[in-house]
Design an enzyme around this catalytic site. Structure first.
Site, PDB file in Angstrom:
ATOM      1  CB  THR A  92      -0.931   0.039   1.230  1.00 48.35           C
ATOM      2  OG1 THR A  92      -1.761   1.192   1.140  1.00 48.35           O
ATOM      3  CG2 THR A  92      -0.155   0.089   2.540  1.00 48.35           C
ATOM      4  CG  ASP A  99      -9.384  -1.853  -2.871  1.00 43.02           C
ATOM      5  OD1 ASP A  99      -9.449  -0.718  -2.358  1.00 43.02           O
ATOM      6  OD2 ASP A  99      -9.451  -2.047  -4.088  1.00 43.02           O
TER       7      ASP A  99
HETATM    8  P1  IMP Z   1      -8.634   2.144  -1.356  1.00 44.19           P
HETATM    9  O1  IMP Z   1      -8.919   0.964  -0.504  1.00 44.19           O
HETATM   10  O2  IMP Z   1      -7.292   2.724  -1.045  1.00 44.19           O
HETATM   11  O3  IMP Z   1      -8.887   1.936  -2.793  1.00 44.19           O
HETATM   12  O4  IMP Z   1      -9.629   3.250  -0.845  1.00 44.19           O
HETATM   13  C1  IMP Z   1     -10.894   3.432  -1.404  1.00 44.19           C
HETATM   14  C2  IMP Z   1     -11.481   4.713  -0.926  1.00 44.19           C
HETATM   15  O5  IMP Z   1     -12.045   4.507   0.346  1.00 44.19           O
HETATM   16  C3  IMP Z   1     -10.545   5.900  -0.785  1.00 44.19           C
HETATM   17  O6  IMP Z   1     -11.258   7.056  -1.174  1.00 44.19           O
HETATM   18  C4  IMP Z   1     -10.235   5.946   0.679  1.00 44.19           C
HETATM   19  O7  IMP Z   1      -9.970   7.247   1.133  1.00 44.19           O
HETATM   20  C5  IMP Z   1     -11.536   5.433   1.267  1.00 44.19           C
HETATM   21  N1  IMP Z   1     -11.281   4.685   2.488  1.00 44.19           N
HETATM   22  C6  IMP Z   1     -10.570   3.550   2.625  1.00 44.19           C
HETATM   23  N2  IMP Z   1     -10.548   3.178   3.914  1.00 44.19           N
HETATM   24  C7  IMP Z   1     -11.267   4.110   4.579  1.00 44.19           C
HETATM   25  C8  IMP Z   1     -11.574   4.283   5.957  1.00 44.19           C
HETATM   26  O8  IMP Z   1     -11.177   3.513   6.831  1.00 44.19           O
HETATM   27  N3  IMP Z   1     -12.353   5.351   6.261  1.00 44.19           N
HETATM   28  C9  IMP Z   1     -12.804   6.221   5.329  1.00 44.19           C
HETATM   29  N4  IMP Z   1     -12.525   6.129   4.045  1.00 44.19           N
HETATM   30  C10 IMP Z   1     -11.752   5.070   3.683  1.00 44.19           C
END
Ligand code: IMP
Length: 191
Positions: A7, A67
């Site tokens: 990540t 994710d």
């Molecule tokens: P990814 O898992 O990095 O693809 O994140 C997907 C989206 O969800 C992104 O816009 C992140 O900012 C949001 N996101 C992921 N985890 C969290 C969390 O724990 N709280 C709020 N938003 C989250």
């Protein structure tokens, strides 16, 4: 036990580290490593499998990736797989939040959930672990903690948003904490 967490997101690293504890040493992928394969849009858990296979193939290290998607009932599960890019390719959290709030304007049903899937590759085998937290979308942004959609997500059983709750509470009850705990239970057999 040493394991790579594929990540670029420091918030995720902090949260996962807090849940994992001392038994595991997280090694981060450098930004460039993951970026190459992370730019194209694809369904989210497939993107993760791709990430961790890339790490395994290029670095020979066991690895996990995670994710997260926000799923809102009144929006038929949106933003779902495009949670990060909901308001456009810039992945701007404020625009994403504003889009959600606008789409939910005047909607009574504000039920939502965060879903995290962790994909692990260990000794050549692949495993998935899922964590879900149910809640509601607040009427407006509240709080300064956390990241992403935290200022508008109120987890079930609380009145505050994730951004208003302490990181200890978020890391006890969150989607990511739940998935990470399943990962730990599984990894215990290997340490
Ligand atoms: P990814 O898992 O990095 O693809 O994140 C997907 C989206 O969800 C992104 O816009 C992140 O900012 C949001 N996101 C992921 N985890 C969290 C969390 O724990 N709280 C709020 N938003 C989250």
């Amino acid at each position: 036990m040493k394991i790579v967490f594929a990540t670029n997101n420091p918030h995720k690293v902090a949260e996962v580290n807090e849940v994992l504890g001392d038994a595991f040493q997280i090694i981060l992928c450098k930004r460039l490593v993951v970026k190459k394969i992370f730019l194209k849009p694809s369904p989210h858990w497939k993107e993760m499998l791709c990430k961790k296979r890339y790490v395994k193939e290029n670095y020979g290290t066991d690895c996990f990736a995670e994710d997260t998607g926000l799923e809102i009932e009144a929006l038929n599960g949106e933003p779902g797989v495009i949670t990060a890019r909901y308001a456009g390719p810039s992945r701007d959290p404020y625009s994403n939040i504003n889009l959600v709030l606008n789409k939910l304007h005047n909607k009574e049903n504000r039920n939502a959930q965060f879903r995290t899937v962790i994909a692990l590759i260990l000794n050549g085998e692949e495993y998935l672990f899922e964590g879900i937290v149910k809640g509601t979308i607040a009427l407006e942004k509240r709080g300064t903690g956390g990241f992403g959609y935290d200022p508008i997500f109120v987890p079930e059983g609380y009145d505050q948003t994730f951004a208003e709750l302490s990181s200890e509470i978020k890391n006890e009850i969150s989607h990511r904490a739940r998935a990470t705990k399943l990962l730990i239970e599984f990894l215990k057999d290997f340490i």
